[in-house]
Design a protein around this motif. Structure first.
Motif: not given
Length: 104
Positions: A46-65
């Motif tokens: 219930t806290c699902h968000v979409y990271i924009e732009g190159n933000g995943t480089d900053i926060v990292g990818a989701a773990s497998e779980d």
């Protein structure tokens, strides 16, 4: 301290301030933008968000779980979807842009 740019479910854009060491979910919940029903235990999405732009480089990818949990929502987007309860904010996150996923 920093700021994240959040696009809400109606398309409104909000600049939210945060303190380092706080989870993104906490910042969003304080503004009543997410329900965060499980309180950060990574079991409700219930806290699902979409990271924009190159933000995943900053926060990292989701773990497998985390990815498995998100995949079950029907709104999972590979490379963008994250649970905000799994993102710890720091100076590196200043200026991060994200969009709230559809509400479950």
């Amino acid at each position: 301290m920093g700021t994240v740019k959040v696009t809400d479910r109606e398309g409104g854009v909000h600049d939210l301030s945060f303190d380092n060491g706080k989870k993104l979910m906490e910042v969003l919940r304080e503004e009543d933008m997410v329900r965060a029903e499980c309180g950060g235990m990574q079991i409700c999405a219930t806290c699902h968000v979409y990271i924009e732009g190159n933000g995943t480089d900053i926060v990292g990818a989701a773990s497998e779980d985390e990815a498995d949990m998100l995949d079950g929502t029907g709104d999972f987007e590979q490379g963008r979807s994250r649970l905000s309860c799994q993102i710890m904010l720091s100076d590196d996150c200043d200026g991060l842009s994200l969009t709230l996923a559809p509400e479950l």
